[in-house]
Design a protein around this motif. Structure first.
Motif, PDB file in Angstrom:
ATOM      1  N   GLY A  35      34.218  77.434  62.006  1.00 26.33           N
ATOM      2  CA  GLY A  35      34.777  76.962  60.741  1.00 26.33           C
ATOM      3  C   GLY A  35      33.691  76.295  59.918  1.00 26.33           C
ATOM      4  N   LYS A  36      34.034  75.902  58.680  1.00 19.83           N
ATOM      5  CA  LYS A  36      33.006  75.331  57.811  1.00 19.83           C
ATOM      6  C   LYS A  36      33.597  74.382  56.785  1.00 19.83           C
ATOM      7  CE  LYS A  36      33.451  79.530  55.203  1.00 19.83           C
ATOM      8  NZ  LYS A  36      33.230  80.879  55.579  1.00 19.83           N
ATOM      9  N   TRP A  37      32.833  73.333  56.528  1.00 16.24           N
ATOM     10  CA  TRP A  37      33.081  72.466  55.380  1.00 16.24           C
ATOM     11  C   TRP A  37      32.414  73.121  54.199  1.00 16.24           C
ATOM     12  CZ3 TRP A  37      36.568  68.845  55.329  1.00 16.24           C
ATOM     13  CH2 TRP A  37      36.924  68.219  56.509  1.00 16.24           C
ATOM     14  N   MET A  38      33.113  73.172  53.070  1.00 13.34           N
ATOM     15  CA  MET A  38      32.587  73.807  51.865  1.00 13.34           C
ATOM     16  C   MET A  38      32.329  72.730  50.816  1.00 13.34           C
ATOM     17  SD  MET A  38      35.147  77.056  51.879  1.00 13.34           S
ATOM     18  CE  MET A  38      36.515  75.913  51.867  1.00 13.34           C
ATOM     19  N   VAL A  39      31.056  72.566  50.499  1.00 14.45           N
ATOM     20  CA  VAL A  39      30.633  71.545  49.540  1.00 14.45           C
ATOM     21  C   VAL A  39      30.206  72.276  48.271  1.00 14.45           C
ATOM     22  CG1 VAL A  39      29.011  69.669  49.104  1.00 14.45           C
ATOM     23  CG2 VAL A  39      29.786  70.130  51.462  1.00 14.45           C
ATOM     24  N   PHE A  40      30.909  72.047  47.174  1.00 11.35           N
ATOM     25  CA  PHE A  40      30.557  72.679  45.905  1.00 11.35           C
ATOM     26  C   PHE A  40      29.681  71.729  45.098  1.00 11.35           C
ATOM     27  CE2 PHE A  40      34.216  75.057  47.272  1.00 11.35           C
ATOM     28  CZ  PHE A  40      33.867  76.353  46.948  1.00 11.35           C
ATOM     29  N   ALA A  41      28.648  72.287  44.477  1.00 15.36           N
ATOM     30  CA  ALA A  41      27.705  71.478  43.704  1.00 15.36           C
ATOM     31  C   ALA A  41      27.286  72.222  42.447  1.00 15.36           C
ATOM     32  CB  ALA A  41      26.472  71.147  44.541  1.00 15.36           C
ATOM     33  N   ASP A  42      27.132  71.482  41.375  1.00 18.21           N
ATOM     34  CA  ASP A  42      26.635  72.053  40.124  1.00 18.21           C
ATOM     35  C   ASP A  42      25.152  72.382  40.251  1.00 18.21           C
ATOM     36  OD1 ASP A  42      29.080  71.859  38.767  1.00 18.21           O
ATOM     37  OD2 ASP A  42      28.686  69.766  38.239  1.00 18.21           O
ATOM     38  N   GLU A  43      24.688  73.239  39.362  1.00 21.92           N
ATOM     39  CA  GLU A  43      23.293  73.680  39.397  1.00 21.92           C
ATOM     40  C   GLU A  43      22.311  72.511  39.324  1.00 21.92           C
ATOM     41  OE1 GLU A  43      20.393  77.036  37.395  1.00 21.92           O
ATOM     42  OE2 GLU A  43      22.433  76.798  36.667  1.00 21.92           O
ATOM     43  N   GLY A  44      22.630  71.485  38.560  1.00 17.05           N
ATOM     44  CA  GLY A  44      21.727  70.346  38.411  1.00 17.05           C
ATOM     45  C   GLY A  44      21.633  69.459  39.639  1.00 17.05           C
ATOM     46  N   ALA A  45      22.589  69.593  40.567  1.00 15.26           N
ATOM     47  CA  ALA A  45      22.612  68.729  41.748  1.00 15.26           C
ATOM     48  C   ALA A  45      22.338  69.469  43.052  1.00 15.26           C
ATOM     49  CB  ALA A  45      23.968  68.035  41.839  1.00 15.26           C
ATOM     50  N   VAL A  46      22.445  70.787  43.050  1.00 17.59           N
ATOM     51  CA  VAL A  46      22.429  71.528  44.312  1.00 17.59           C
ATOM     52  C   VAL A  46      21.089  71.457  45.037  1.00 17.59           C
ATOM     53  CG1 VAL A  46      21.821  73.818  43.361  1.00 17.59           C
ATOM     54  CG2 VAL A  46      23.203  73.631  45.452  1.00 17.59           C
ATOM     55  N   ASP A  47      19.975  71.479  44.343  1.00 17.86           N
ATOM     56  CA  ASP A  47      18.678  71.499  45.034  1.00 17.86           C
ATOM     57  C   ASP A  47      18.469  70.242  45.868  1.00 17.86           C
ATOM     58  OD1 ASP A  47      18.145  73.980  43.917  1.00 17.86           O
ATOM     59  OD2 ASP A  47      16.923  73.167  42.299  1.00 17.86           O
ATOM     60  N   GLN A  81      29.813  77.425  40.464  1.00 16.04           N
ATOM     61  CA  GLN A  81      29.060  76.406  41.180  1.00 16.04           C
ATOM     62  C   GLN A  81      28.405  77.027  42.398  1.00 16.04           C
ATOM     63  OE1 GLN A  81      32.394  73.593  41.806  1.00 16.04           O
ATOM     64  NE2 GLN A  81      31.058  72.098  40.788  1.00 16.04           N
ATOM     65  N   HIS A  82      27.457  76.291  42.957  1.00 18.82           N
ATOM     66  CA  HIS A  82      26.868  76.673  44.238  1.00 18.82           C
ATOM     67  C   HIS A  82      27.777  76.141  45.340  1.00 18.82           C
ATOM     68  CE1 HIS A  82      22.826  77.827  42.709  1.00 18.82           C
ATOM     69  NE2 HIS A  82      23.143  76.974  41.753  1.00 18.82           N
ATOM     70  N   VAL A  83      27.848  76.855  46.447  1.00 17.64           N
ATOM     71  CA  VAL A  83      28.585  76.360  47.603  1.00 17.64           C
ATOM     72  C   VAL A  83      27.604  76.166  48.756  1.00 17.64           C
ATOM     73  CG1 VAL A  83      29.244  78.668  48.466  1.00 17.64           C
ATOM     74  CG2 VAL A  83      30.604  76.651  49.088  1.00 17.64           C
ATOM     75  N   ILE A  84      27.757  75.052  49.434  1.00 16.74           N
ATOM     76  CA  ILE A  84      27.022  74.778  50.665  1.00 16.74           C
ATOM     77  C   ILE A  84      28.050  74.794  51.784  1.00 16.74           C
ATOM     78  CG2 ILE A  84      25.620  73.130  51.968  1.00 16.74           C
ATOM     79  CD1 ILE A  84      24.691  71.988  49.225  1.00 16.74           C
ATOM     80  N   CYS A  85      27.848  75.653  52.772  1.00 18.74           N
ATOM     81  CA  CYS A  85      28.741  75.754  53.921  1.00 18.74           C
ATOM     82  C   CYS A  85      28.076  75.069  55.107  1.00 18.74           C
ATOM     83  CB  CYS A  85      29.013  77.211  54.277  1.00 18.74           C
ATOM     84  SG  CYS A  85      29.805  78.144  52.952  1.00 18.74           S
ATOM     85  N   VAL A  86      28.774  74.111  55.688  1.00 18.94           N
ATOM     86  CA  VAL A  86      28.273  73.379  56.853  1.00 18.94           C
ATOM     87  C   VAL A  86      29.220  73.703  58.011  1.00 18.94           C
ATOM     88  CG1 VAL A  86      27.653  71.140  57.800  1.00 18.94           C
ATOM     89  CG2 VAL A  86      27.338  71.577  55.349  1.00 18.94           C
TER      90      VAL A  86
END
Length: 138
Positions: A35-47, A81-86
């Motif tokens: 499974g995964k936690w999905m963290v959405f981030a805007d382009e200005g914050a994702v890096d 948005q960008h998604v980060i999957c953890v």
């Protein structure tokens, strides 16, 4: 030498995803239970956010694996948005899910995020009214 932009999700146009892996990956992971936690981030914050999460994963302090959608994935996303999957190895393990969520909070992810099974993604089930794919929000 690799350019910084090649490592930054907001600039990478060569791949849809960038990955981080822990040196402490558990053995015997069954893909049916990941499974995964999905963290959405805007382009200005994702890096900056990705750098913090990636480093924690690679130090073996967060999860066995994570990935972030690059600018290519963001362009195709319905959310823009960008998604980060953890990832966690077993979505049924509530203790591990909560541990990873608390670790994400300590890394600055203080807003509500969703958790879903990887199987739901493989089945093409995504968020939306009445779809019920998120098994936890915290």
């Amino acid at each position: 030498m690799t350019e910084i932009s090649d490592l930054s999700p907001s600039h990478n146009e060569g791949d849809y995803w960038l990955y981080a892996r822990s040196p402490r990956r558990p053995t015997g992971i069954d893909p049916a239970f990941v499974g995964k936690w999905m963290v959405f981030a805007d382009e200005g914050a994702v890096d900056a956010l990705w750098a913090v999460i990636r480093d924690a994963v690679e130090r073996g302090e967060l999860s066995f694996s994570a990935k972030v959608g690059t600018v290519l994935q963001r362009r195709d996303s319905q959310y823009g948005q960008h998604v980060i999957c953890v990832y966690t190895a077993d979505h049924r393990d509530e203790t591990e899910r909560r541990r990873v969520r608390e670790s994400l909070r300590s890394l600055g992810v203080t807003w509500t995020i969703g958790y879903k099974t990887d199987q739901a993604t493989r089945d093409g089930r995504y968020a939306g009214p009445g779809r019920g794919v998120t098994i936890e929000r915290a």
